[in-house]
Design a protein around this motif. Structure first.
Motif, PDB file in Angstrom:
ATOM      1  N   MET A  15       0.820  -1.211   0.000  1.00  0.00           N
ATOM      2  CA  MET A  15       0.000   0.000   0.000  1.00  0.00           C
ATOM      3  C   MET A  15       0.856   1.263   0.000  1.00  0.00           C
ATOM      4  N   GLU A  61      -7.666   7.656 -13.429  1.00  0.00           N
ATOM      5  CA  GLU A  61      -6.955   6.508 -12.869  1.00  0.00           C
ATOM      6  C   GLU A  61      -6.617   5.486 -13.945  1.00  0.00           C
ATOM      7  N   GLY A  88      -1.244   0.397  -6.330  1.00  0.00           N
ATOM      8  CA  GLY A  88      -2.295  -0.230  -7.122  1.00  0.00           C
ATOM      9  C   GLY A  88      -1.797  -1.028  -8.311  1.00  0.00           C
ATOM     10  N   THR A  91      -3.397  -4.373  -9.256  1.00  0.00           N
ATOM     11  CA  THR A  91      -4.805  -4.474  -9.651  1.00  0.00           C
ATOM     12  C   THR A  91      -4.993  -4.833 -11.118  1.00  0.00           C
ATOM     13  N   LEU A 126      -5.781   8.917  -4.606  1.00  0.00           N
ATOM     14  CA  LEU A 126      -6.854   8.009  -4.191  1.00  0.00           C
ATOM     15  C   LEU A 126      -7.330   8.290  -2.765  1.00  0.00           C
ATOM     16  N   ASP A 129     -10.549  12.193  -0.533  1.00  0.00           N
ATOM     17  CA  ASP A 129     -11.878  11.675  -0.248  1.00  0.00           C
ATOM     18  C   ASP A 129     -12.372  12.367   1.016  1.00  0.00           C
ATOM     19  N   LYS A 135     -11.569   5.138   2.962  1.00  0.00           N
ATOM     20  CA  LYS A 135     -11.086   4.871   1.607  1.00  0.00           C
ATOM     21  C   LYS A 135      -9.835   3.984   1.661  1.00  0.00           C
ATOM     22  N   LEU A 136      -8.906   4.288   2.565  1.00  0.00           N
ATOM     23  CA  LEU A 136      -7.681   3.501   2.714  1.00  0.00           C
ATOM     24  C   LEU A 136      -7.999   2.073   3.125  1.00  0.00           C
ATOM     25  N   SER A 138     -10.755   0.473   2.579  1.00  0.00           N
ATOM     26  CA  SER A 138     -11.416  -0.165   1.452  1.00  0.00           C
ATOM     27  C   SER A 138     -10.402  -0.612   0.403  1.00  0.00           C
ATOM     28  N   LEU A 139      -9.455   0.272   0.066  1.00  0.00           N
ATOM     29  CA  LEU A 139      -8.419  -0.076  -0.906  1.00  0.00           C
ATOM     30  C   LEU A 139      -7.592  -1.269  -0.418  1.00  0.00           C
ATOM     31  N   GLN A 142      -9.503  -4.497  -0.777  1.00  0.00           N
ATOM     32  CA  GLN A 142      -9.556  -4.936  -2.177  1.00  0.00           C
ATOM     33  C   GLN A 142      -8.227  -5.526  -2.638  1.00  0.00           C
ATOM     34  N   ARG A 143      -7.136  -4.949  -2.180  1.00  0.00           N
ATOM     35  CA  ARG A 143      -5.824  -5.322  -2.694  1.00  0.00           C
ATOM     36  C   ARG A 143      -5.145  -6.464  -1.944  1.00  0.00           C
TER      37      ARG A 143
END
Length: 188
Positions: A15, A61, A88, A91, A126, A129, A135-136, A138-139, A142-143
């Motif tokens: 991250m 993005e 990212g 991804t 990113l 927000d 947001k962090l 959530s990212l 996902q990752r």
């Protein structure tokens, strides 16, 4: 160590705020590798000095990710190089084919530490927000499954220095890379 690595490159993933650039420079020095690259820095240079924020604003993005893939494709041909990647980069499935040209090390930093490190950082597009912490998180959620595909996972502790993290990576590399050995009699 170079005997074990056989001159392969090392890709640091994780991250934003994980410390990939700082640790990457130290790792290149310790390995005696003459090259260290940060994909975000190279992208800014290619964009004629535009910042990552400006690139996101200009091309979005998806446009940024395309440039990132091009940079990674170019870097994947290098040997004896340490490469710090953007958070990212994992991804895009295509990027994994380039990352697999070397040893992939995930700097796994607890989300609370990332939040602390990034609290005053306004350079991360990113995180622009209304609720950057959510947001962090959530990212990261996902990752994480993607980061877990790394060859080596280094879980960073809050009190660790970049030097200590680098030392842990160097100590862990032999556990995932087999040394180059030649069986007796193979040169007859």
């Amino acid at each position: 160590m170079n005997n074990i690595l056989k001159d392969i490159s090392i890709y640091l993933i994780g991250m934003m705020g994980a410390g990939k650039s700082t640790v990457g420079k130290l790792l290149a020095q310790e390995l005696g590798y003459s090259r260290f690259f940060d994909t975000d820095t190279l992208i800014e240079q290619l964009a004629k000095g535009q910042t990552i924020n400006e690139i996101f604003t200009t091309v979005g993005e998806e446009g940024f990710r395309e440039i990132e893939t091009q940079v990674l494709a170019e870097l994947s041909s290098y040997k004896k190089t340490v490469i710090s990647t953007g958070g990212g980069i994992v991804t895009r499935q295509k990027n994994w084919s380039y990352l697999r040209h070397g040893l992939i090390v995930w700097l796994d930093v607890p989300v609370e530490l990332l939040i602390k490190r990034l609290a005053a950082d306004n350079t991360r597009p990113l995180l622009k927000d209304t609720d950057p912490e959510t947001k962090l998180r959530s990212l990261l959620a996902q990752r994480q499954p993607l980061y877990r595909q790394a060859d080596l996972q280094i879980t960073v502790q809050p009190q660790e220095t970049p030097e200590q993290i680098t030392k842990r990576i160097l100590e862990a590399i032999p556990s995932v890379v087999l040394p180059l050995t030649v069986p007796p009699g193979d040169f007859n």
